[in-house]
Design a protein around this motif. Sequence first.
Motif, PDB file in Angstrom:
ATOM      1  N   GLU A   1      63.511  46.612  63.465  1.00 15.90           N
ATOM      2  CA  GLU A   1      63.735  48.029  62.722  1.00 15.90           C
ATOM      3  C   GLU A   1      64.477  49.023  63.709  1.00 15.90           C
ATOM      4  OE1 GLU A   1      60.571  49.667  60.313  1.00 15.90           O
ATOM      5  OE2 GLU A   1      59.994  47.672  59.511  1.00 15.90           O
ATOM      6  N   PRO A   2      65.222  49.736  63.217  1.00 17.36           N
ATOM      7  CA  PRO A   2      66.012  50.969  63.911  1.00 17.36           C
ATOM      8  C   PRO A   2      65.272  51.652  64.857  1.00 17.36           C
ATOM      9  CG  PRO A   2      66.972  50.743  61.727  1.00 17.36           C
ATOM     10  CD  PRO A   2      65.555  49.976  61.780  1.00 17.36           C
ATOM     11  N   GLY A   3      63.986  52.035  64.495  1.00 15.43           N
ATOM     12  CA  GLY A   3      63.285  52.861  65.157  1.00 15.43           C
ATOM     13  C   GLY A   3      62.236  52.303  66.036  1.00 15.43           C
ATOM     14  N   ALA A   4      62.069  50.999  66.132  1.00 13.08           N
ATOM     15  CA  ALA A   4      60.943  50.297  66.649  1.00 13.08           C
ATOM     16  C   ALA A   4      60.393  50.451  67.912  1.00 13.08           C
ATOM     17  CB  ALA A   4      61.227  48.693  66.514  1.00 13.08           C
ATOM     18  N   TRP A   5      61.455  50.689  68.952  1.00 13.72           N
ATOM     19  CA  TRP A   5      61.214  51.129  70.276  1.00 13.72           C
ATOM     20  C   TRP A   5      61.051  52.522  70.456  1.00 13.72           C
ATOM     21  CZ3 TRP A   5      59.120  47.415  73.743  1.00 13.72           C
ATOM     22  CH2 TRP A   5      59.308  46.180  73.372  1.00 13.72           C
ATOM     23  N   LYS A   6      61.139  53.226  69.517  1.00 12.74           N
ATOM     24  CA  LYS A   6      61.012  54.661  69.918  1.00 12.74           C
ATOM     25  C   LYS A   6      59.655  55.267  69.209  1.00 12.74           C
ATOM     26  CE  LYS A   6      65.851  55.244  69.582  1.00 12.74           C
ATOM     27  NZ  LYS A   6      66.947  55.725  68.538  1.00 12.74           N
ATOM     28  N   GLN A   7      58.718  54.291  68.698  1.00 15.90           N
ATOM     29  CA  GLN A   7      57.384  54.726  68.081  1.00 15.90           C
ATOM     30  C   GLN A   7      56.848  55.297  69.276  1.00 15.90           C
ATOM     31  OE1 GLN A   7      55.824  51.509  65.181  1.00 15.90           O
ATOM     32  NE2 GLN A   7      57.234  50.191  66.683  1.00 15.90           N
ATOM     33  N   PRO A   8      55.754  56.299  68.868  1.00 16.31           N
ATOM     34  CA  PRO A   8      54.734  56.996  69.835  1.00 16.31           C
ATOM     35  C   PRO A   8      54.093  56.023  70.740  1.00 16.31           C
ATOM     36  CG  PRO A   8      54.738  58.139  67.739  1.00 16.31           C
ATOM     37  CD  PRO A   8      55.693  56.751  67.646  1.00 16.31           C
ATOM     38  N   ALA A   9      53.522  55.063  69.734  1.00 15.26           N
ATOM     39  CA  ALA A   9      52.409  54.159  70.475  1.00 15.26           C
ATOM     40  C   ALA A   9      53.248  53.193  71.684  1.00 15.26           C
ATOM     41  CB  ALA A   9      51.880  52.974  69.459  1.00 15.26           C
ATOM     42  N   VAL A  10      54.427  52.932  71.444  1.00 12.02           N
ATOM     43  CA  VAL A  10      55.328  52.089  72.083  1.00 12.02           C
ATOM     44  C   VAL A  10      55.387  52.924  73.438  1.00 12.02           C
ATOM     45  CG1 VAL A  10      57.664  51.082  72.553  1.00 12.02           C
ATOM     46  CG2 VAL A  10      56.473  50.666  70.481  1.00 12.02           C
ATOM     47  N   LYS A  11      55.824  54.280  73.309  1.00  9.00           N
ATOM     48  CA  LYS A  11      56.106  55.099  74.376  1.00  9.00           C
ATOM     49  C   LYS A  11      54.971  55.395  75.204  1.00  9.00           C
ATOM     50  CE  LYS A  11      58.048  59.796  75.174  1.00  9.00           C
ATOM     51  NZ  LYS A  11      57.036  60.704  75.768  1.00  9.00           N
ATOM     52  N   ALA A  12      53.766  55.634  74.621  1.00  5.45           N
ATOM     53  CA  ALA A  12      52.386  55.858  75.348  1.00  5.45           C
ATOM     54  C   ALA A  12      52.177  54.715  76.078  1.00  5.45           C
ATOM     55  CB  ALA A  12      51.427  56.181  74.388  1.00  5.45           C
TER      56      ALA A  12
ATOM     57  N   PRO B   1      60.353  54.386  81.738  1.00  3.90           N
ATOM     58  CA  PRO B   1      60.129  53.941  80.337  1.00  3.90           C
ATOM     59  C   PRO B   1      60.945  54.707  79.259  1.00  3.90           C
ATOM     60  CG  PRO B   1      58.254  54.843  81.598  1.00  3.90           C
ATOM     61  CD  PRO B   1      59.417  55.324  82.447  1.00  3.90           C
ATOM     62  N   ALA B   2      61.520  55.775  79.457  1.00  3.12           N
ATOM     63  CA  ALA B   2      62.571  56.360  78.272  1.00  3.12           C
ATOM     64  C   ALA B   2      63.693  55.335  78.458  1.00  3.12           C
ATOM     65  CB  ALA B   2      63.026  57.698  78.558  1.00  3.12           C
ATOM     66  N   GLU B   3      64.275  54.871  79.674  1.00  2.00           N
ATOM     67  CA  GLU B   3      65.373  54.108  79.607  1.00  2.00           C
ATOM     68  C   GLU B   3      65.262  52.786  78.991  1.00  2.00           C
ATOM     69  OE1 GLU B   3      67.534  56.188  83.738  1.00  2.00           O
ATOM     70  OE2 GLU B   3      65.956  54.530  83.778  1.00  2.00           O
ATOM     71  N   ALA B   4      63.747  52.215  79.337  1.00  7.97           N
ATOM     72  CA  ALA B   4      63.425  50.803  78.882  1.00  7.97           C
ATOM     73  C   ALA B   4      63.323  50.868  77.613  1.00  7.97           C
ATOM     74  CB  ALA B   4      62.000  50.483  79.511  1.00  7.97           C
ATOM     75  N   MET B   5      62.916  51.861  76.790  1.00 12.86           N
ATOM     76  CA  MET B   5      62.615  51.969  75.149  1.00 12.86           C
ATOM     77  C   MET B   5      64.107  52.068  74.632  1.00 12.86           C
ATOM     78  SD  MET B   5      59.555  54.933  75.216  1.00 12.86           S
ATOM     79  CE  MET B   5      60.133  55.412  73.485  1.00 12.86           C
ATOM     80  N   LYS B   6      65.139  52.878  75.416  1.00 10.84           N
ATOM     81  CA  LYS B   6      66.654  52.916  74.741  1.00 10.84           C
ATOM     82  C   LYS B   6      67.301  51.449  74.810  1.00 10.84           C
ATOM     83  CE  LYS B   6      70.539  55.947  75.305  1.00 10.84           C
ATOM     84  NZ  LYS B   6      71.345  57.054  76.321  1.00 10.84           N
ATOM     85  N   LYS B   7      66.880  51.022  75.949  1.00 12.42           N
ATOM     86  CA  LYS B   7      67.737  49.711  76.272  1.00 12.42           C
ATOM     87  C   LYS B   7      67.128  48.699  75.250  1.00 12.42           C
ATOM     88  CE  LYS B   7      70.181  47.270  79.759  1.00 12.42           C
ATOM     89  NZ  LYS B   7      70.175  46.976  81.315  1.00 12.42           N
ATOM     90  N   ALA B   8      65.940  48.731  75.049  1.00 12.69           N
ATOM     91  CA  ALA B   8      65.142  47.538  74.259  1.00 12.69           C
ATOM     92  C   ALA B   8      65.774  47.833  72.668  1.00 12.69           C
ATOM     93  CB  ALA B   8      63.794  47.761  74.199  1.00 12.69           C
ATOM     94  N   GLN B   9      65.854  49.202  72.333  1.00 15.08           N
ATOM     95  CA  GLN B   9      66.377  49.399  71.052  1.00 15.08           C
ATOM     96  C   GLN B   9      67.701  49.119  70.871  1.00 15.08           C
ATOM     97  OE1 GLN B   9      64.141  50.590  68.552  1.00 15.08           O
ATOM     98  NE2 GLN B   9      65.763  50.168  67.375  1.00 15.08           N
ATOM     99  N   LYS B  10      68.461  49.177  71.946  1.00 11.03           N
ATOM    100  CA  LYS B  10      69.854  48.591  71.861  1.00 11.03           C
ATOM    101  C   LYS B  10      69.898  47.321  71.647  1.00 11.03           C
ATOM    102  CE  LYS B  10      73.989  48.680  74.789  1.00 11.03           C
ATOM    103  NZ  LYS B  10      73.948  47.447  75.487  1.00 11.03           N
ATOM    104  N   TYR B  11      69.131  46.533  72.518  1.00  8.51           N
ATOM    105  CA  TYR B  11      69.102  45.158  72.122  1.00  8.51           C
ATOM    106  C   TYR B  11      68.496  44.756  70.844  1.00  8.51           C
ATOM    107  CZ  TYR B  11      69.748  44.402  77.351  1.00  8.51           C
ATOM    108  OH  TYR B  11      70.101  44.305  78.609  1.00  8.51           O
ATOM    109  N   THR B  12      67.646  45.263  70.345  1.00  9.75           N
ATOM    110  CA  THR B  12      66.935  45.134  68.920  1.00  9.75           C
ATOM    111  C   THR B  12      68.062  45.496  67.902  1.00  9.75           C
ATOM    112  OG1 THR B  12      64.889  45.594  69.711  1.00  9.75           O
ATOM    113  CG2 THR B  12      65.305  45.947  67.378  1.00  9.75           C
TER     114      THR B  12
END
Length: 474
Positions: A255-266, A448-459
């Motif tokens: 999903e488009p917001g999968a890696w931006k979820q609050p639980a993922v960030k935490a 973590p912010a960069e990892a989330m952004k990159k993981a979302q890009k790959y997703t």
Amino acid sequence: MGPNHVNRRNLIKQAAAAGLIAVPAVGALTSCASGSGEDNKVEKGKKTKDNPLGVNKSAALEVYIFDGGFGTKYAKDAQAVYEKNFPKAKTKLKSTQKIQSVLQPRFNGGTPPDLIDNSGAEQMDMGVLVGKKQLTDLTELLDAPSIDDPGKKVRDTLRPGVVEMGQFDGSPVWILYYAYTVYGVWYSQKALDKLDVEYPETWDDMLSVCAKAKKKGMAGWTYAGKFPYYLPFSLYPFMAKIGGPEVLDKIDNLEPGAWKQPAVKAALEAYYELYKKGYILDGTPGLDHIESQTAWNEGKALFIPNGSWVENEAKKTTPKDFEMRVSAPSSLDSGDKLPFGTLWASGGEPFIVPAKAKNPTGGMEQLRIMLGEESSKNFTKQVSSLTSFDGGTDGLSLPPGLNSAVGAIEKAGKNIVNPRIQDWYVALQKEKIGVACLGEMMAGRMTPAEAMKKAQKYTDEAREDDSITHYKHN
């Protein structure tokens, strides 16, 4: 609770307040079929009470086993049962650690073996194999009588979730996961006792245990730095524990917001703290799975994310008094959606019968034998792991790690999660999210912010790529 408690939970609330857009993932895409290979097939035998699948009793059988943490003896023992039941059949059992290098050319050439344990670092991508119609539907095997009790179908003898794991889109079952793996945070009870601490049930306690270890010259954590897709073995259930199982469903659904979820960030920020506070064993990013397990066995680190194959794989370097244990991930804090004990447990060692196999019925019969109590007990005794057969431990004296794994399953109860990304999208999970995001973050080369952004890009790239078949939780 330590001072970090409020900050962490507030971060989640702030991210939740900002709102997340959840758009349904793209439905399954069709992919080109690669032919049925019917021309090469041996003739089927006659179905009888003793031969319910109708195996051709004189047809050759070729099996390929991944030679990893479980070795190959369990498969050779099951092969001997097949040969006893079908004495005219010539059987070949081969093994390799390089499944893809060895077998992909044979798939491409239309001459694959009859049964394959498609596992390890060089696992062939399941999603691709299913999408290109290169596998046999195993429903016939699941509906056949079990080897021990003709009144029970094979499917009725399996642990929860095993059949569903083999499904990708609809009712066909393309994969039979033979081992039943408990993933989590592994540790030595002796090492914790020496520090006079218990397994930390909250993240603040985890950080304080790691601080105590550091003062004694011991790292808190190590992991397979060269294969950092081991990190999700504890990280994914941690995410689900914080935000609920739907957190992982969104990741699986691309999903488009999968890696931006609050639980993922935490969860990512919590793990990043281990790096920032110097609680990761020096040199970990350069270690493979064996080297990291050995360092852990030598008492250089307290915790390691792993699966229940580790007890067998690491036994040569595990001290006699190590008292191996596994636990579910610690809680982030009291605001988590799921209780402590939430665990990732699911099928492991994926067995497949290729669509173009010469003797697919023989391949399924070999699996039917393996899913009986005798073969299952043999596997558990040899390799300290459960099988997908729901039983097979009665009367066995279980080694400490496996005993702990059984206890962890019981503690989890219904709170067992099963991320599908690792079998739906192997390349995305291992190389892109595992190595290029999580591995980089834990080595301190990415925030973590960069990892989330990159993981979302790959997703997002995987979701938009119509050359791969897409799957979705119903």
